[in-house]
Design a protein around this motif. Structure first.
Motif, PDB file in Angstrom:
ATOM      1  N   GLU A  20     -78.827 106.921 -28.230  1.00  0.00           N
ATOM      2  CA  GLU A  20     -78.089 107.988 -27.761  1.00  0.00           C
ATOM      3  C   GLU A  20     -76.518 107.603 -28.039  1.00  0.00           C
ATOM      4  N   GLY A  21     -76.418 106.172 -27.835  1.00  0.00           N
ATOM      5  CA  GLY A  21     -74.807 105.857 -27.967  1.00  0.00           C
ATOM      6  C   GLY A  21     -74.506 106.268 -29.455  1.00  0.00           C
ATOM      7  N   HIS A  22     -75.313 105.999 -30.614  1.00  0.00           N
ATOM      8  CA  HIS A  22     -75.041 106.119 -31.690  1.00  0.00           C
ATOM      9  C   HIS A  22     -74.655 107.901 -32.098  1.00  0.00           C
ATOM     10  N   ILE A  23     -75.496 108.685 -31.228  1.00  0.00           N
ATOM     11  CA  ILE A  23     -75.498 109.957 -31.539  1.00  0.00           C
ATOM     12  C   ILE A  23     -74.078 110.511 -30.885  1.00  0.00           C
ATOM     13  N   ARG A  24     -73.634 109.826 -29.926  1.00  0.00           N
ATOM     14  CA  ARG A  24     -72.333 110.107 -29.056  1.00  0.00           C
ATOM     15  C   ARG A  24     -71.280 109.935 -30.085  1.00  0.00           C
ATOM     16  N   SER A  25     -71.337 108.568 -30.818  1.00  0.00           N
ATOM     17  CA  SER A  25     -70.348 108.008 -31.807  1.00  0.00           C
ATOM     18  C   SER A  25     -70.287 109.200 -32.930  1.00  0.00           C
ATOM     19  N   ILE A  26     -71.360 109.466 -33.508  1.00  0.00           N
ATOM     20  CA  ILE A  26     -71.565 110.477 -34.393  1.00  0.00           C
ATOM     21  C   ILE A  26     -70.668 111.647 -34.346  1.00  0.00           C
ATOM     22  N   VAL A  27     -70.969 112.334 -33.036  1.00  0.00           N
ATOM     23  CA  VAL A  27     -70.354 113.572 -32.712  1.00  0.00           C
ATOM     24  C   VAL A  27     -68.759 113.211 -32.666  1.00  0.00           C
ATOM     25  N   GLU A  31     -66.049 115.159 -35.018  1.00  0.00           N
ATOM     26  CA  GLU A  31     -64.795 115.702 -34.385  1.00  0.00           C
ATOM     27  C   GLU A  31     -63.408 115.088 -34.840  1.00  0.00           C
ATOM     28  N   GLU A  32     -63.533 113.705 -35.413  1.00  0.00           N
ATOM     29  CA  GLU A  32     -62.502 113.289 -36.027  1.00  0.00           C
ATOM     30  C   GLU A  32     -62.196 113.548 -37.403  1.00  0.00           C
ATOM     31  N   GLY A  33     -63.107 114.267 -38.117  1.00  0.00           N
ATOM     32  CA  GLY A  33     -63.097 114.447 -39.638  1.00  0.00           C
ATOM     33  C   GLY A  33     -63.385 113.490 -40.469  1.00  0.00           C
ATOM     34  N   ARG A  34     -64.156 112.254 -39.802  1.00  0.00           N
ATOM     35  CA  ARG A  34     -64.754 111.305 -40.767  1.00  0.00           C
ATOM     36  C   ARG A  34     -65.479 111.406 -41.989  1.00  0.00           C
ATOM     37  N   ASN A  35     -65.451 110.554 -43.032  1.00  0.00           N
ATOM     38  CA  ASN A  35     -66.008 110.571 -44.185  1.00  0.00           C
ATOM     39  C   ASN A  35     -67.695 110.893 -43.866  1.00  0.00           C
ATOM     40  N   CYS A  36     -67.987 112.185 -44.643  1.00  0.00           N
ATOM     41  CA  CYS A  36     -69.389 112.673 -44.623  1.00  0.00           C
ATOM     42  C   CYS A  36     -70.530 111.425 -44.851  1.00  0.00           C
ATOM     43  N   LEU A  37     -70.246 110.443 -45.666  1.00  0.00           N
ATOM     44  CA  LEU A  37     -71.159 109.502 -46.404  1.00  0.00           C
ATOM     45  C   LEU A  37     -71.452 108.565 -44.945  1.00  0.00           C
ATOM     46  N   GLU A  38     -70.312 108.143 -44.140  1.00  0.00           N
ATOM     47  CA  GLU A  38     -70.333 107.196 -43.146  1.00  0.00           C
ATOM     48  C   GLU A  38     -71.242 107.949 -42.066  1.00  0.00           C
ATOM     49  N   ILE A  39     -70.806 109.289 -41.760  1.00  0.00           N
ATOM     50  CA  ILE A  39     -71.875 109.849 -40.869  1.00  0.00           C
ATOM     51  C   ILE A  39     -73.262 110.191 -41.173  1.00  0.00           C
ATOM     52  N   ALA A  40     -73.421 110.564 -42.551  1.00  0.00           N
ATOM     53  CA  ALA A  40     -74.666 110.324 -43.043  1.00  0.00           C
ATOM     54  C   ALA A  40     -75.447 109.086 -42.727  1.00  0.00           C
ATOM     55  N   GLN A  42     -74.907 106.952 -40.321  1.00  0.00           N
ATOM     56  CA  GLN A  42     -75.052 106.723 -39.030  1.00  0.00           C
ATOM     57  C   GLN A  42     -76.342 107.621 -38.689  1.00  0.00           C
ATOM     58  N   LEU A  43     -76.624 108.979 -39.170  1.00  0.00           N
ATOM     59  CA  LEU A  43     -77.451 109.783 -38.830  1.00  0.00           C
ATOM     60  C   LEU A  43     -78.691 109.212 -39.243  1.00  0.00           C
ATOM     61  N   GLN A  44     -78.938 108.655 -40.515  1.00  0.00           N
ATOM     62  CA  GLN A  44     -79.962 107.789 -40.827  1.00  0.00           C
ATOM     63  C   GLN A  44     -80.554 106.902 -40.082  1.00  0.00           C
ATOM     64  N   ALA A  45     -79.574 106.087 -39.421  1.00  0.00           N
ATOM     65  CA  ALA A  45     -79.854 104.880 -38.628  1.00  0.00           C
ATOM     66  C   ALA A  45     -80.404 105.434 -37.181  1.00  0.00           C
ATOM     67  N   VAL A  46     -80.074 106.567 -36.707  1.00  0.00           N
ATOM     68  CA  VAL A  46     -80.594 107.229 -35.397  1.00  0.00           C
ATOM     69  C   VAL A  46     -81.831 107.478 -35.807  1.00  0.00           C
ATOM     70  N   GLU A  47     -82.019 108.269 -37.139  1.00  0.00           N
ATOM     71  CA  GLU A  47     -83.437 108.669 -37.417  1.00  0.00           C
ATOM     72  C   GLU A  47     -84.438 107.683 -37.181  1.00  0.00           C
ATOM     73  N   LYS A  48     -83.908 106.523 -38.112  1.00  0.00           N
ATOM     74  CA  LYS A  48     -85.078 105.356 -38.070  1.00  0.00           C
ATOM     75  C   LYS A  48     -85.127 104.977 -36.790  1.00  0.00           C
ATOM     76  N   ALA A  49     -84.154 104.673 -35.880  1.00  0.00           N
ATOM     77  CA  ALA A  49     -84.383 104.297 -34.683  1.00  0.00           C
ATOM     78  C   ALA A  49     -85.381 105.338 -33.770  1.00  0.00           C
ATOM     79  N   VAL A  50     -85.249 106.330 -33.894  1.00  0.00           N
ATOM     80  CA  VAL A  50     -86.161 107.322 -33.143  1.00  0.00           C
ATOM     81  C   VAL A  50     -87.668 107.242 -33.951  1.00  0.00           C
TER      82      VAL A  50
END
Length: 91
Positions: A20-27, A31-40, A42-50
């Motif tokens: 949940e904390g990771h998802i907030r960080s991803i949002v 919003e900050e326009g961060r690099n898509c690779l970094e976002i992807a 983090q999304l992979q890490a959340v997916e694995k955790a769930v």
């Protein structure tokens, strides 16, 4: 149906709160326009955790709820339950 708290539930809760904390960080990253690779990543890490939380919950259910439901035939049910647990990795 009887709902019980199993030994694994606090670990699952901790893992999901972490996700949940990771998802907030991803949002925020989006919003900050961060690099898509970094976002992807983090999304992979959340997916694995769930996914891991789900697998732990299912295995815990198989270990405790289904084996106890098997009753006296618990030993006879053990092999099919273990086989089912093994195949769940493909879900």
């Amino acid at each position: 149906m009887n709902h019980t708290v199993h030994v694994s539930h606090p670990k699952i809760i901790k893992r999901l709160k972490n996700a949940e904390g990771h998802i907030r960080s991803i949002v925020t990253m989006l919003e900050e326009g961060r690099n898509c690779l970094e976002i992807a990543q983090q999304l992979q890490a959340v997916e694995k955790a769930v996914q891991s939380a789900k697998k732990t919950l299912i295995h815990d259910h198989l270990d405790h709820c289904l084996e106890s439901a098997a009753g006296a035939d618990g030993e006879a049910a053990k092999a099919p339950i273990e086989e089912f647990k093994a195949i769940t990795k493909y879900l």
